[in-house]
Enzyme design. Structure first.
Site, PDB file in Angstrom:
ATOM      1  N   GLU A   1     -10.286 133.793  15.090  1.00 34.84           N
ATOM      2  CA  GLU A   1     -10.119 135.136  14.533  1.00 34.84           C
ATOM      3  C   GLU A   1      -8.970 135.029  13.557  1.00 34.84           C
ATOM      4  O   GLU A   1      -7.837 134.777  13.957  1.00 34.84           O
ATOM      5  CB  GLU A   1      -9.813 136.124  15.665  1.00 34.84           C
ATOM      6  CG  GLU A   1      -9.979 137.552  15.218  1.00 34.84           C
ATOM      7  CD  GLU A   1      -9.100 138.463  16.015  1.00 34.84           C
ATOM      8  OE1 GLU A   1      -9.213 138.480  17.242  1.00 34.84           O
ATOM      9  OE2 GLU A   1      -8.278 139.147  15.384  1.00 34.84           O
TER      10      GLU A   1
ATOM     11  N   GLY B   1      -5.055 133.520  14.754  1.00 32.31           N
ATOM     12  CA  GLY B   1      -3.893 133.180  13.931  1.00 32.31           C
ATOM     13  C   GLY B   1      -4.244 133.243  12.469  1.00 32.31           C
ATOM     14  O   GLY B   1      -5.109 134.029  12.055  1.00 32.31           O
ATOM     15  N   SER B   2      -3.607 132.388  11.698  1.00 32.09           N
ATOM     16  CA  SER B   2      -3.755 132.484  10.240  1.00 32.09           C
ATOM     17  C   SER B   2      -5.030 131.804   9.758  1.00 32.09           C
ATOM     18  O   SER B   2      -5.549 130.884  10.394  1.00 32.09           O
ATOM     19  CB  SER B   2      -2.550 131.837   9.560  1.00 32.09           C
ATOM     20  OG  SER B   2      -2.522 130.459   9.856  1.00 32.09           O
TER      21      SER B   2
ATOM     22  N   LYS C   1      -2.886 126.045  24.564  1.00 34.73           N
ATOM     23  CA  LYS C   1      -1.796 125.544  23.712  1.00 34.73           C
ATOM     24  C   LYS C   1      -0.888 126.757  23.501  1.00 34.73           C
ATOM     25  O   LYS C   1      -1.253 127.717  22.808  1.00 34.73           O
ATOM     26  CB  LYS C   1      -2.398 125.014  22.412  1.00 34.73           C
ATOM     27  CG  LYS C   1      -1.547 125.109  21.167  1.00 34.73           C
ATOM     28  CD  LYS C   1      -0.393 124.153  21.137  1.00 34.73           C
ATOM     29  CE  LYS C   1       0.353 124.252  19.817  1.00 34.73           C
ATOM     30  NZ  LYS C   1       1.132 125.514  19.676  1.00 34.73           N
TER      31      LYS C   1
ATOM     32  N   GLY D   1      -6.449 128.215  10.866  1.00 29.40           N
ATOM     33  CA  GLY D   1      -7.837 128.277  11.334  1.00 29.40           C
ATOM     34  C   GLY D   1      -8.721 127.323  10.542  1.00 29.40           C
ATOM     35  O   GLY D   1      -9.553 126.606  11.108  1.00 29.40           O
TER      36      GLY D   1
ATOM     37  N   GLU E   1      -5.203 139.001   3.285  1.00 29.48           N
ATOM     38  CA  GLU E   1      -4.447 139.785   4.264  1.00 29.48           C
ATOM     39  C   GLU E   1      -2.951 139.603   4.036  1.00 29.48           C
ATOM     40  O   GLU E   1      -2.474 138.476   3.869  1.00 29.48           O
ATOM     41  CB  GLU E   1      -4.808 139.297   5.677  1.00 29.48           C
ATOM     42  CG  GLU E   1      -4.042 140.000   6.780  1.00 29.48           C
ATOM     43  CD  GLU E   1      -4.239 139.335   8.147  1.00 29.48           C
ATOM     44  OE1 GLU E   1      -4.553 140.043   9.096  1.00 29.48           O
ATOM     45  OE2 GLU E   1      -4.075 138.108   8.244  1.00 29.48           O
TER      46      GLU E   1
ATOM     47  N   CYS F   1      -4.305 142.796  14.047  1.00 24.42           N
ATOM     48  CA  CYS F   1      -5.418 142.254  13.257  1.00 24.42           C
ATOM     49  C   CYS F   1      -6.239 143.377  12.646  1.00 24.42           C
ATOM     50  O   CYS F   1      -6.964 143.170  11.678  1.00 24.42           O
ATOM     51  CB  CYS F   1      -6.290 141.360  14.121  1.00 24.42           C
ATOM     52  SG  CYS F   1      -6.615 142.045  15.732  1.00 24.42           S
TER      53      CYS F   1
HETATM   54  P1  NAP Z   1      -0.446 130.346  12.793  1.00 19.42           P
HETATM   55  O1  NAP Z   1       0.552 129.859  11.815  1.00 19.42           O
HETATM   56  O2  NAP Z   1      -1.857 130.370  12.378  1.00 19.42           O
HETATM   57  O3  NAP Z   1      -0.282 129.489  14.132  1.00 19.42           O
HETATM   58  C1  NAP Z   1      -1.167 129.685  15.215  1.00 19.42           C
HETATM   59  C2  NAP Z   1      -1.151 128.460  16.117  1.00 19.42           C
HETATM   60  O4  NAP Z   1      -1.559 127.327  15.382  1.00 19.42           O
HETATM   61  C3  NAP Z   1       0.195 128.157  16.716  1.00 19.42           C
HETATM   62  O5  NAP Z   1      -0.006 127.749  18.059  1.00 19.42           O
HETATM   63  C4  NAP Z   1       0.683 126.982  15.892  1.00 19.42           C
HETATM   64  O6  NAP Z   1       1.483 126.172  16.715  1.00 19.42           O
HETATM   65  C5  NAP Z   1      -0.601 126.276  15.506  1.00 19.42           C
HETATM   66  N1  NAP Z   1      -0.468 125.558  14.231  1.00 19.42           N
HETATM   67  C6  NAP Z   1       0.331 125.857  13.177  1.00 19.42           C
HETATM   68  N2  NAP Z   1       0.144 124.985  12.165  1.00 19.42           N
HETATM   69  C7  NAP Z   1      -0.809 124.135  12.594  1.00 19.42           C
HETATM   70  C8  NAP Z   1      -1.457 123.015  12.005  1.00 19.42           C
HETATM   71  N3  NAP Z   1      -1.155 122.602  10.772  1.00 19.42           N
HETATM   72  N4  NAP Z   1      -2.386 122.353  12.733  1.00 19.42           N
HETATM   73  C9  NAP Z   1      -2.696 122.767  13.976  1.00 19.42           C
HETATM   74  N5  NAP Z   1      -2.123 123.811  14.582  1.00 19.42           N
HETATM   75  C10 NAP Z   1      -1.187 124.488  13.909  1.00 19.42           C
HETATM   76  O7  NAP Z   1      -0.122 131.825  13.257  1.00 19.42           O
HETATM   77  P2  NAP Z   1       1.246 132.539  13.600  1.00 19.42           P
HETATM   78  O8  NAP Z   1       2.389 131.579  13.615  1.00 19.42           O
HETATM   79  O9  NAP Z   1       1.007 133.293  14.833  1.00 19.42           O
HETATM   80  O10 NAP Z   1       1.400 133.573  12.434  1.00 19.42           O
HETATM   81  C11 NAP Z   1       1.390 133.170  11.088  1.00 19.42           C
HETATM   82  C12 NAP Z   1       0.373 133.973  10.292  1.00 19.42           C
HETATM   83  O11 NAP Z   1      -0.880 134.036  10.971  1.00 19.42           O
HETATM   84  C13 NAP Z   1       0.717 135.427  10.103  1.00 19.42           C
HETATM   85  O12 NAP Z   1       1.609 135.626   9.065  1.00 19.42           O
HETATM   86  C14 NAP Z   1      -0.634 136.052   9.862  1.00 19.42           C
HETATM   87  O13 NAP Z   1      -0.998 135.905   8.534  1.00 19.42           O
HETATM   88  C15 NAP Z   1      -1.563 135.246  10.710  1.00 19.42           C
HETATM   89  N6  NAP Z   1      -1.932 135.902  11.980  1.00 19.42           N
HETATM   90  C16 NAP Z   1      -3.079 136.619  12.005  1.00 19.42           C
HETATM   91  C17 NAP Z   1      -3.465 137.236  13.178  1.00 19.42           C
HETATM   92  C18 NAP Z   1      -4.736 138.026  13.257  1.00 19.42           C
HETATM   93  O14 NAP Z   1      -4.886 138.777  14.184  1.00 19.42           O
HETATM   94  N7  NAP Z   1      -5.665 137.865  12.348  1.00 19.42           N
HETATM   95  C19 NAP Z   1      -2.688 137.144  14.329  1.00 19.42           C
HETATM   96  C20 NAP Z   1      -1.514 136.388  14.269  1.00 19.42           C
HETATM   97  C21 NAP Z   1      -1.155 135.770  13.084  1.00 19.42           C
HETATM   98  P3  NAP Z   1       2.494 125.088  16.124  1.00 19.42           P
HETATM   99  O15 NAP Z   1       3.351 125.824  15.140  1.00 19.42           O
HETATM  100  O16 NAP Z   1       3.195 124.620  17.339  1.00 19.42           O
HETATM  101  O17 NAP Z   1       1.656 124.024  15.512  1.00 19.42           O
END
Ligand code: NAP
Length: 518
Positions: free
Chosen positions: A265, A241-242, A184, A246, A393, A302
């Protein structure tokens, strides 16, 4: 040059069944990039899933050498994409050229590491030979080997558009394990995703792999993601991701009639524990190292150090002075997406309103919509311990200095920590030897315990553990980086009394794998 069509890669063909599109933004210019991408719908997702499911029967039977050749071909094809890939990744992430080139090297290195491990297995197979005359009962011949789980869904990560995305560690380890993959794509870097898919698709053709072994769907809405993790044919999910998303995906997975492993993660603050003797000797250096580490990738790693736990002992004031000087000199940085930047600003604003916190210093401000500045706060350990929200975080260049009255309070903070990918202990040798209680307490909460080094930088090697108790990861017994990442996508099976001629090569007496024979 490859033309970016904005389509999905499904079963070896580029297609789309919907006309709704989205664009990726260039965080450096606050404008859209010149490509549009089709939103996947449920039909596209289902087709990708069916293709993966169909390919599994053939792919699981490929030999380790054939899979090694496939992974090596992907690495070569990614390199052959040349500057087009680097340019696309830069314009979709605002990450500098050196970083993207380094990440490309890491991505190809990971693929080759798994290929090498397939050619030269490192994990032992266990063989118990039959003992027909054992009393009181004979012992059967039994052999333990790993088999692939089945189709795996991988979510690309925003902060590593190459190394944790389309052909990143999750995909490489799943393919190495014998599992077809459906990616995805992350909506922040769809052109980068599409280019890498071209490389994978070429590798599929060149090595005669089944076309359904890898598919990718683009989407910027949650529906497709949720459908993918609920599909009965999908047997595991890799996600970076978040914590918020997650948790949503994990809840959906737990509601399936048969739950599957979810390797998420999520978040980590990577605490830095500073011991008093080293503080006295190297306060300025420790402060500079902290700021340099939290500024790497503008805090969007991360493993970024978001917490420092230190006694108010000799050297503390010097440490704060060094931190203040380094952070106020920091240039503004561009974040990966506008959403990530907005979340960062909102979290920092909330911290500024917290009366228990003192602002140590803030970096220079920028004007772009995705720009943010580094910031450092301090808080007393007792206030930190009383407010669980301070453990969350803050994704970006922000850190909290927790000042402790004494070593007992430092230990109390260690005991109260939430799950972490890493923590570091900084001290001179003799105080580290004496800090057994602290080491034990921190060990309970982390996947990687580091001594006298900052946490940013994760080596891809056999001994790496990148994962930790929740919320660092949802599967702390596994790693998402390094050779052992492959074990997430296999499960053990014991073959009992199988005729020798029918035994899979890996558990035959002539196997090249390291063996434990009883
Ligand atoms: P994210 O918001 O967690 O999104 C990651 C993935 O999940 C994307 O492909 C997104 O695609 C999908 N997604 C978003 N909302 C969803 C939902 N309700 N149901 C199912 N899938 C969904 O991460 P991000 O946009 O990369 O970054 C946002 C936050 O994530 C950051 O501010 C940070 O806090 C955290 N993050 C943490 C790490 C780490 O290494 N721990 C790495 C990156 C980000 P769609 O938007 O197309 O649904």
């Amino acid at each position: 040059m490859i033309e970016i069509t904005g389509q999905h890669l499904i079963n070896g063909a580029w297609e789309n069944s919907d006309s709704v599109t989205f664009a990726s933004a260039n965080p450096s210019t606050d404008s859209n990039n010149p490509w549009t991408f089709f939103e996947a719908n449920s039909h596209d997702a289902q087709r990708a899933i069916s293709a993966a499911d169909g390919a599994f029967a053939q792919y699981r039977r490929t030999t380790a050498i054939e899979r090694a050749e496939f992974l090596e071909a992907i690495a070569s094809e990614i390199e052959a994409l040349g500057p087009q890939l680097v340019d696309a990744a830069m314009s979709e992430s605002a990450l500098p050229q050196m970083r993207i080139e380094g990440e490309r090297g890491r991505t190809c290195g990971q693929l080759r590491l798994f290929a090498n491990n397939l050619r030269n297995p490192i994990n032992p197979v266990f063989i118990d030979k039959a003992q027909a005359d054992r009393q009181p009962l004979p012992k059967a011949d039994s052999r333990l080997m790993q088999i692939p789980l089945g189709p795996v869904v991988v979510f690309g990560a925003s902060n590593f558009p190459l190394a944790f995305s389309t052909a990143g560690g999750d995909t490489a380890s799943a393919l190495a394990a014998g599992c077809p993959v459906i990616v995805k794509g992350h909506p922040a870097h769809p052109a980068t995703t599409e280019l890498v898919c071209h490389a994978i698709n070429r590798a599929i053709s060149k090595t005669n792999m089944p076309s359904g072994v890898f598919s990718m769907v683009q989407s910027s809405t949650p529906q497709v993601a949720q459908l993918l993790v609920q599909a009965p044919q999908v047997k595991a999910v890799g996600f970076t991701g978040s914590q918020r998303v997650g948790d949503i995906l994990n809840n959906l997975i737990q509601q399936r009639p048969i739950a599957i492993p979810f390797f998420g993660e999520l978040g980590s603050t990577n605490p830095q524990f500073i011991l008093p003797q080293l503080l006295e000797q190297q306060a300025t250096q420790l402060g500079n190292n902290q700021v340099a580490s939290m500024l790497m990738g503008h805090g969007q790693f991360c493993t970024s150090p978001g917490i420092v736990v230190v006694e108010r002992a000799q050297g503390y004031d010097k440490l704060i002075t060094a931190l203040k000087q380094a952070v106020t000199a920091a240039a503004p940085g561009t974040m990966l997406t506008r959403g990530i930047c907005q979340t960062y600003h909102a979290q920092v604003a909330q911290l500024k309103q917290n009366s228990a916190l003192t602002l140590i210093g803030e970096g220079k401000t920028g004007t772009g919509l995705c720009q943010s500045s580094a910031v450092l706060f301090s808080v007393n350990a007792s206030d930190f311990l009383a407010d669980a929200s301070l453990q969350e975080e803050v994704f970006g260049p922000c850190a909290l200095i927790i000042s402790c009255d004494d070593s007992a309070q430092q230990l109390a903070v260690a005991r109260a920590l939430s799950g972490q990918l890493t923590a570091s202990i900084h001290g001179v040798d003799n105080e580290i030897v004496d800090a057994l209680e602290l080491i034990d307490a921190v060990s309970q909460h982390v996947g990687r315990l580091i001594f006298n080094q900052m946490p940013t930088g994760v080596e891809v090697c056999h001994s790496m553990q990148h994962g930790g108790p929740y919320p660092a990861s949802t599967a702390p017994a596994t790693t998402s980086v390094g050779s052992q990442a492959i074990t997430r996508f296999t499960r053990p099976i014991c073959l009992q009394n199988m005729p020798e001629a029918a035994l899979p090569t890996i558990v035959a007496d002539t196997s090249d794998s390291p063996m434990v024979i009883v």
